[in-house]
Motif scaffolding. Structure first.
Motif: not given
Ligand SMILES: Cc1cc2nc3c(=O)[nH]c(=O)nc-3n(C[C@H](O)[C@H](O)[C@H](O)COP(=O)(O)O)c2cc1C
Length: 207
Positions: A19-23, A149-153
């Motif tokens: 999963r993508d994990v946030r704060g 968690g991946w942050v791209s903003i």
């Molecule tokens: C290239 C990339 C950039 C992303 N940038 C952000 C971001 O800036 N903020 C955020 O909350 N999630 C970011 N995500 C996470 C995605 O929102 C998340 O992977 C997607 O909603 C699917 O959810 P999951 O990873 O939990 O399965 C990013 C994911 C990828 C692959």
């Protein structure tokens, strides 16, 4: 080495549970050095065009650097909010975990000056190689019950300045890494109704 069907199922399970994990989900528990090492080993096990291994991993724990990244995010997210001004959900989303995660990792692309095998026609293959490293790290972290968690903003130039990156490097991913109180069972953006999940049949084409 040959793997069993059980091994393959386990791999798929880890992929599906990533999963993508946030704060809102990170906890304070520090990450053991040995586990961080495994995550980084997973990164450098990735395939790379021409075996160029064009990655660099910058580990960030310093609070001052993290604060500059939070400010960077806030500035960029203000612009993003204006773009999504009609979607009130965007304004409520937590989209980073820079301060909450004990470790941040900036994953950089360091292009080679000389020609790279496999990159003579398609010029973005170096960057794509680094993305492969990121996914490996994400999966290894999940297998260790650690969230990423991946942050791209973010303003890329300012990130590179904050971490004093070498000239000519590019930011591929800014990752927040830490233990979590729980992993969601599905993408948070799906649960919140931002996007729908695509079925396999929708994305596979026979040609
Ligand atoms: C290239 C990339 C950039 C992303 N940038 C952000 C971001 O800036 N903020 C955020 O909350 N999630 C970011 N995500 C996470 C995605 O929102 C998340 O992977 C997607 O909603 C699917 O959810 P999951 O990873 O939990 O399965 C990013 C994911 C990828 C692959």
């Amino acid at each position: 080495m040959r793997f069993s069907k059980d091994d393959a199922n386990k791999l798929l399970q880890i992929m599906q549970a990533r999963r993508d994990v946030r704060g809102n989900r990170f906890i304070n528990t520090p990450i053991e050095d040995e586990k961080l090492q495994m995550i980084l080993e997973a990164g450098i096990s990735a395939p790379s065009v021409g075996y160029s291994q064009p990655w660099r991993f910058v580990i960030i724990k310093d609070n001052k650097i993290k604060e500059s990244l939070v400010q960077n995010f806030e500035d960029e997210n203000t612009k993003a909010k204006a773009i999504f001004k009609d979607k009130t959900l965007y304004h409520k989303l937590k989209l980073e975990g820079i301060k909450e995660a004990p470790i941040n990792i900036a994953v950089l692309y360091e292009p080679k000056e000389e020609a790279v095998l496999g990159m003579t026609s398609m010029k973005k293959m170096g960057e794509y190689s680094v993305v492969c490293a990121v996914e490996n790290m994400w999966l290894m972290a999940r297998a260790l019950n650690i969230g990423i968690g991946w942050v791209s903003i973010l303003d890329e130039k300012k990130v590179l300045q904050s971490i004093k990156a070498k000239k000519n490097t590019q930011l591929i991913a800014y990752l927040c890494v830490g233990y979590v109180d729980k992993f969601y069972e599905e993408s948070e953006l799906k649960t919140l109704g931002w996007e729908e999940e695509k079925e396999l049949s929708e994305v596979v084409t026979l040609c």
